[in-house]
Design an enzyme around this catalytic site. Structure first.
Site, PDB file in Angstrom:
ATOM      1  N   TYR A 118      -0.569  -0.687  10.035  1.00 63.57           N
ATOM      2  CA  TYR A 118      -0.742  -1.334   8.726  1.00 63.57           C
ATOM      3  C   TYR A 118       0.525  -1.140   7.883  1.00 63.57           C
ATOM      4  CZ  TYR A 118      -3.047  -2.205   4.189  1.00 63.57           C
ATOM      5  OH  TYR A 118      -3.408  -2.678   2.950  1.00 63.57           O
ATOM      6  N   SER A 140       0.851  -1.193   0.000  1.00 65.22           N
ATOM      7  CA  SER A 140       0.000   0.000   0.000  1.00 65.22           C
ATOM      8  C   SER A 140       0.885   1.240   0.000  1.00 65.22           C
ATOM      9  CB  SER A 140      -0.865  -0.015   1.257  1.00 65.22           C
ATOM     10  OG  SER A 140      -1.325   1.275   1.551  1.00 65.22           O
ATOM     11  N   SER A 141       0.336   2.331  -0.542  1.00 66.28           N
ATOM     12  CA  SER A 141       1.114   3.578  -0.590  1.00 66.28           C
ATOM     13  C   SER A 141       1.359   4.162   0.808  1.00 66.28           C
ATOM     14  CB  SER A 141       0.415   4.609  -1.468  1.00 66.28           C
ATOM     15  OG  SER A 141      -0.892   4.852  -0.988  1.00 66.28           O
ATOM     16  N   CYS A 142       0.686   3.642   1.827  1.00 71.89           N
ATOM     17  CA  CYS A 142       0.913   4.191   3.174  1.00 71.89           C
ATOM     18  C   CYS A 142       2.230   3.716   3.778  1.00 71.89           C
ATOM     19  CB  CYS A 142      -0.250   3.883   4.103  1.00 71.89           C
ATOM     20  SG  CYS A 142      -0.360   2.167   4.556  1.00 71.89           S
ATOM     21  N   HIS A 153     -12.931   2.957   3.048  1.00 68.46           N
ATOM     22  CA  HIS A 153     -12.107   4.066   2.561  1.00 68.46           C
ATOM     23  C   HIS A 153     -13.031   5.206   2.108  1.00 68.46           C
ATOM     24  CE1 HIS A 153      -9.136   0.758   2.193  1.00 68.46           C
ATOM     25  NE2 HIS A 153      -8.329   1.698   2.624  1.00 68.46           N
ATOM     26  N   LYS A 200       3.049  -3.907   6.164  1.00 69.86           N
ATOM     27  CA  LYS A 200       3.291  -3.958   4.714  1.00 69.86           C
ATOM     28  C   LYS A 200       4.783  -3.778   4.395  1.00 69.86           C
ATOM     29  CE  LYS A 200      -0.801  -4.830   3.108  1.00 69.86           C
ATOM     30  NZ  LYS A 200      -1.019  -6.137   2.436  1.00 69.86           N
TER      31      LYS A 200
HETATM   32  O1  GFB Z   1      -9.646   6.603   2.323  1.00 68.07           O
HETATM   33  P1  GFB Z   1      -9.230   6.984   3.687  1.00 68.07           P
HETATM   34  O2  GFB Z   1      -9.995   6.382   4.818  1.00 68.07           O
HETATM   35  O3  GFB Z   1      -7.735   6.595   3.905  1.00 68.07           O
HETATM   36  O4  GFB Z   1      -9.355   8.581   3.870  1.00 68.07           O
HETATM   37  P2  GFB Z   1      -6.257   7.226   3.879  1.00 68.07           P
HETATM   38  C1  GFB Z   1      -8.802   9.469   2.949  1.00 68.07           C
HETATM   39  C2  GFB Z   1      -9.181  10.897   3.322  1.00 68.07           C
HETATM   40  O5  GFB Z   1     -10.588  11.075   3.122  1.00 68.07           O
HETATM   41  C3  GFB Z   1      -8.908  11.303   4.784  1.00 68.07           C
HETATM   42  C4  GFB Z   1     -11.163  11.708   4.249  1.00 68.07           C
HETATM   43  O6  GFB Z   1      -8.443  12.621   4.811  1.00 68.07           O
HETATM   44  C5  GFB Z   1     -10.297  11.205   5.406  1.00 68.07           C
HETATM   45  O7  GFB Z   1     -10.464  12.042   6.554  1.00 68.07           O
HETATM   46  N1  GFB Z   1     -12.587  11.389   4.353  1.00 68.07           N
HETATM   47  C6  GFB Z   1     -13.598  12.278   4.196  1.00 68.07           C
HETATM   48  C7  GFB Z   1     -13.142  10.188   4.633  1.00 68.07           C
HETATM   49  N2  GFB Z   1     -14.780  11.694   4.409  1.00 68.07           N
HETATM   50  C8  GFB Z   1     -14.528  10.390   4.681  1.00 68.07           C
HETATM   51  C9  GFB Z   1     -15.379   9.287   4.977  1.00 68.07           C
HETATM   52  O8  GFB Z   1     -16.610   9.395   5.056  1.00 68.07           O
HETATM   53  N3  GFB Z   1     -14.751   8.081   5.177  1.00 68.07           N
HETATM   54  C10 GFB Z   1     -13.397   7.934   5.100  1.00 68.07           C
HETATM   55  N4  GFB Z   1     -12.855   6.721   5.298  1.00 68.07           N
HETATM   56  N5  GFB Z   1     -12.568   8.988   4.856  1.00 68.07           N
HETATM   57  C11 GFB Z   1      -5.786   4.748   4.319  1.00 68.07           C
HETATM   58  C12 GFB Z   1      -4.983   4.001   5.322  1.00 68.07           C
HETATM   59  O9  GFB Z   1      -5.485   6.076   4.544  1.00 68.07           O
HETATM   60  O10 GFB Z   1      -5.441   4.485   2.982  1.00 68.07           O
HETATM   61  C13 GFB Z   1      -4.805   2.608   4.965  1.00 68.07           C
HETATM   62  O11 GFB Z   1      -5.533   4.206   6.603  1.00 68.07           O
HETATM   63  C14 GFB Z   1      -4.486   2.382   3.507  1.00 68.07           C
HETATM   64  O12 GFB Z   1      -3.802   2.080   5.771  1.00 68.07           O
HETATM   65  C15 GFB Z   1      -5.398   3.166   2.607  1.00 68.07           C
HETATM   66  O13 GFB Z   1      -3.157   2.722   3.232  1.00 68.07           O
HETATM   67  C16 GFB Z   1      -5.039   3.043   1.156  1.00 68.07           C
HETATM   68  O14 GFB Z   1      -5.805   7.456   2.478  1.00 68.07           O
HETATM   69  O15 GFB Z   1      -6.124   8.402   4.774  1.00 68.07           O
END
Ligand code: GFB
Length: 315
Positions: free
Chosen positions: A143, A114-116, A186, A147
């Site tokens: 996570y 993952s890119s994280c 996500h 990875k």
């Molecule tokens: O997709 P996401 O949960 O993962 O959130 P990350 C990306 C951005 O979207 C963050 C915002 O800035 C969230 O605060 N966001 C806005 C939301 N509204 C929402 C919502 O309703 N739900 C969610 N989930 N986010 C993950 C990692 O990070 O990316 C994992 O935690 C993994 O480990 C994955 O690497 C690809 O991009 O922040």
């Protein structure tokens, strides 16, 4: 040392570990276009967290190649809330499969990360050599550490045993088969569900987490699967390879795009009490582009296809 890079899938027994997930199922769809035998094992057949079960299954089935897409995954809140699960489950799944693959003479294995894995403040676009050059984003460091260990495990088996194990690092993925649960998903499926339900309810607004300012890169899972098959057939080296679209947008821009596709015309409010996570996460696509691969599904088209799939699920 690079092995001979070309690997034919023709007539091979190919195990897609994690075939019920969004990425694994996309790889299975993609492999239908290759002349290979896809072998699958659900959780009821082999529990990937049990080393004895993975060993026994691998010894019996003897795959020639493995796509290691099995993982505990989730969005920013799930990562932050269940650190033990994200670290332990991912470590043990990858460790069990990679070691059993080596001991059973698997000719080629691809580990998906993952890119994280990259530092929170890595220079953008993030090149592969940014790995381990700075502190991780705290919401998903558990996570990320798992990875990174998977990448290192694949490298270690290559270095010590000459095993042809490679790693691909996809960016934020979306598509059919995604998780639409608002607490664990996500961002893209979460926004789709919120916009869809707001439209149905005639609501005047939806609320997105954080400030809406973070930038993210999105790739459709079917494009990711295509890149993985391309790498499986053409790449054999130590370093992992970024798999992305090469373009990023802000979360607010994404929300507008999703609302547009869904047909919700209300307001988009922000909730800054929720975490933003890493400010920007755009990977360099140069390495994979130089290997002759480019994505085919533009974001809007991919979001529209995903929404059609979501509606087809009875939503
Ligand atoms: O997709 P996401 O949960 O993962 O959130 P990350 C990306 C951005 O979207 C963050 C915002 O800035 C969230 O605060 N966001 C806005 C939301 N509204 C929402 C919502 O309703 N739900 C969610 N989930 N986010 C993950 C990692 O990070 O990316 C994992 O935690 C993994 O480990 C994955 O690497 C690809 O991009 O922040």
């Amino acid at each position: 040392m690079p092995n001979d890079a070309r690997f034919s899938l023709e007539g091979k027994r190919v195990w897609v570990a994690g075939h019920r997930g969004m990425v694994g199922s996309a790889i299975v769809r993609r492999l239908a276009g290759e002349n290979c035998e896809v072998i699958l094992a659900g959780r009821e057949v082999v529990d990937l967290k049990r080393q004895d079960q993975v060993d026994a299954w691998m010894a019996k089935e003897k795959p020639d190649a493995i796509f290691l897409a099995a993982a505990k995954v989730g969005g920013i809140l799930a990562n932050d809330t269940f650190p033990a699960d994200f670290l332990y489950d991912n470590l043990v799944i990858e460790t069990n499969i990679i070691d059993a693959a080596y001991r059973n003479g698997v000719a080629k294995l691809m580990f998906l990360g993952s890119s994280c894995i990259y530092p929170k403040l890595a220079p953008q676009p993030i090149t592969e050599d940014s790995l381990l050059t700075g502190p991780l984003e705290p919401t998903n460091e558990w996570y990320a550490i798992a990875k990174i260990a998977g990448i290192k495990l694949a490298q270690a088996y290559r270095k010590q045993h000459g095993a042809d194990f490679i790693s691909a690092m996809p960016t934020n993925l979306y598509g059919q088969g995604d998780n639409f649960d608002l607490n664990s998903s996500h961002v893209l499926p979460a926004l789709m569900r919120k916009a869809h339900e707001a439209k149905q309810a005639g609501a005047s607004s939806i609320t997105i987490w954080g400030t809406g300012a973070p930038r993210r890169e999105f790739l459709n899972a079917d494009d990711c699967a295509d890149a993985c098959v391309h790498l499986m057939k053409t790449y054999s080296d130590y370093e992992h390879v970024n798999v992305g679209s090469g373009e990023d947008i802000t979360i607010l821009e994404l929300a507008r795009l999703v609302c547009d596709v869904v047909g919700f015309q209300g307001d988009i409010l922000t909730d800054p009490s929720k975490p933003d996570g890493t400010p920007r996460k755009l990977m360099s696509a140069d390495k994979l582009r130089a290997m002759g691969w480019a994505p085919r599904i533009p974001l809007r088209e991919g979001v529209a296809k995903t929404y059609a799939w979501f509606l087809g699920q009875g939503n």
